[in-house]
Design an enzyme around this catalytic site. Structure first.
Site, PDB file in Angstrom:
ATOM      1  CG  ASP A 102      -2.236   0.412   1.136  1.00 34.41           C
ATOM      2  OD1 ASP A 102      -2.612   0.790   0.020  1.00 34.41           O
ATOM      3  OD2 ASP A 102      -2.979   0.331   2.134  1.00 34.41           O
ATOM      4  CD  GLU A 134      -6.628   4.989   0.790  1.00 36.50           C
ATOM      5  OE1 GLU A 134      -7.126   6.109   1.006  1.00 36.50           O
ATOM      6  OE2 GLU A 134      -6.351   4.179   1.689  1.00 36.50           O
ATOM      7  CD  GLU A 199     -11.942   0.453   3.412  1.00 38.69           C
ATOM      8  OE1 GLU A 199     -10.874   0.473   2.769  1.00 38.69           O
ATOM      9  OE2 GLU A 199     -11.994   0.576   4.653  1.00 38.69           O
TER      10      GLU A 199
HETATM   11  O1  KIV Z   1      -4.683  -0.705   4.572  1.00 39.76           O
HETATM   12  C1  KIV Z   1      -5.552  -1.569   4.484  1.00 39.76           C
HETATM   13  O2  KIV Z   1      -5.680  -2.413   5.354  1.00 39.76           O
HETATM   14  C2  KIV Z   1      -6.425  -1.525   3.316  1.00 39.76           C
HETATM   15  C3  KIV Z   1      -7.503  -2.479   3.128  1.00 39.76           C
HETATM   16  C4  KIV Z   1      -8.071  -2.615   1.798  1.00 39.76           C
HETATM   17  C5  KIV Z   1      -8.032  -3.341   4.093  1.00 39.76           C
HETATM   18  O3  KIV Z   1      -6.230  -0.701   2.488  1.00 39.76           O
END
Ligand code: KIV
Length: 303
Positions: A102, A134, A199
């Site tokens: 991420d 995101e 989400e």
């Molecule tokens: O950081 C995270 O846990 C997420 C999710 C999609 C659960 O972005």
């Protein structure tokens, strides 16, 4: 045996079957075949190894790390260096699952060039096989795709937008916002996103997007019709300190188990019930005898 050794060569520890690595194209194939994608967040070596050996398809080193591992109030504070550190640990543990990193807040919110440079670090320095970002950042998704970095989009309730959203709220609850979400998902897929996390959106909206999108959707709080599901590791195992959100299912009470085990250990130490003689190292017989003889001589000398 080293804690990082993998018995069983290239076969699964639990089934003995050969391991087929999950790749980004494999996720697309799973959607085509209607095979649900299992995904989970991961932050460290041991838990990632357990998740990988349990057959989870995709492990996301989520920026939820900021909250569930580092104790921050929200996800905003975690840095690229912290995310890299944890991605490396996960990478070392995983043989089968797709490892996705991420991108943390601030690491791709400036220029496309900055976002690209940070994404390269996740692939080069930590072994990530894809990154997740995101929001509908179509230009960045295109640039990452052109740079051979697989990218997963994340739409709906995007936790890095918590201040703009005024809290963690279900998104796309009107026909207009649902249609905008659908357009954003399509634009991300057109730009090259290999999957899109949805989400905190109504089931009906997620179902419609899933049916139309050419790439897999992975839902969290988006109902059962997505191509895959993801949960936060700590939510799944009750390792959090707050009530669970509506969409969370607790599959075990690891928090209760760990607390009870640690209390038991403390009581044993306080009552001198740990360690036992069997849990102690002993001198070899000869050394014991010469120690006893030396002790006897010194007692006699003092007398
Ligand atoms: O950081 C995270 O846990 C997420 C999710 C999609 C659960 O972005």
């Amino acid at each position: 045996m080293s804690v990082t050794s993998f018995p069983g060569g290239s076969s699964s520890a639990s089934t003995g079957n050969p391991i087929t690595k999950v790749t980004m194209p494999a996720l697309a194939e799973m959607k085509r075949q209607g095979k649900p994608i299992s995904a989970l967040t991961a932050y460290d070596y041991s838990s990632s190894r357990l998740a990988d050996e349990a057959g989870i398809d995709l492990l996301l080193v989520g920026d939820s790390l900021a909250m569930v591992v580092l104790g921050h109030e929200n996800t905003m504070a975690v840095t690229v260096d912290e995310m890299l550190h944890h991605t490396r640990a996960v990478r070392r543990a995983v043989r089968r699952a797709l490892v996705v990193a991420d991108m943390p807040f601030g690491s791709y919110h400036g220029t496309v060039a900055e976002g690209l440079a940070n994404a390269v670090r996740f692939v080069k320095e930590a072994g990530a096989e894809a990154v997740k970002i995101e929001g509908p950042r179509v230009e960045l998704v295109r640039a990452l795709t052109e740079a051979e970095i697989p990218v997963i989009g994340h739409l709906g309730l995007t936790p890095q937008s918590v201040h703009r959203m005024g809290g963690y709220r279900v998104q796309a609850r009107t026909a207009e916002t649902a249609s905008r979400l659908r357009d954003d998902a399509m634009a991300l897929a057109d730009a090259g996103a290999g999957a899109v996390v949805l989400e905190g959106v109504p089931r009906e909206v997620a179902a419609e997007i899933t049916a139309e999108l050419p790439v897999p959707t992975i839902g969290i709080g988006a109902g059962p019709d997505c191509d895959g599901q993801i949960l936060v590791f700590h939510d799944l195992l009750n390792l959090t300190f707050a009530p669970a959100a509506k969409f969370v299912r607790r599959y075990a009470d690891a928090g209760g188990l760990i607390r009870a085990a640690i209390e038991h250990y403390r009581e044993d130490v306080e009552h001198r019930a740990f360690p036992s003689d069997e849990e102690s190292y002993h001198l070899p017989e000869t050394a014991r005898k010469s120690m006893a003889a030396a002790h006897k001589t010194s007692v006699l000398r003092k007398a």
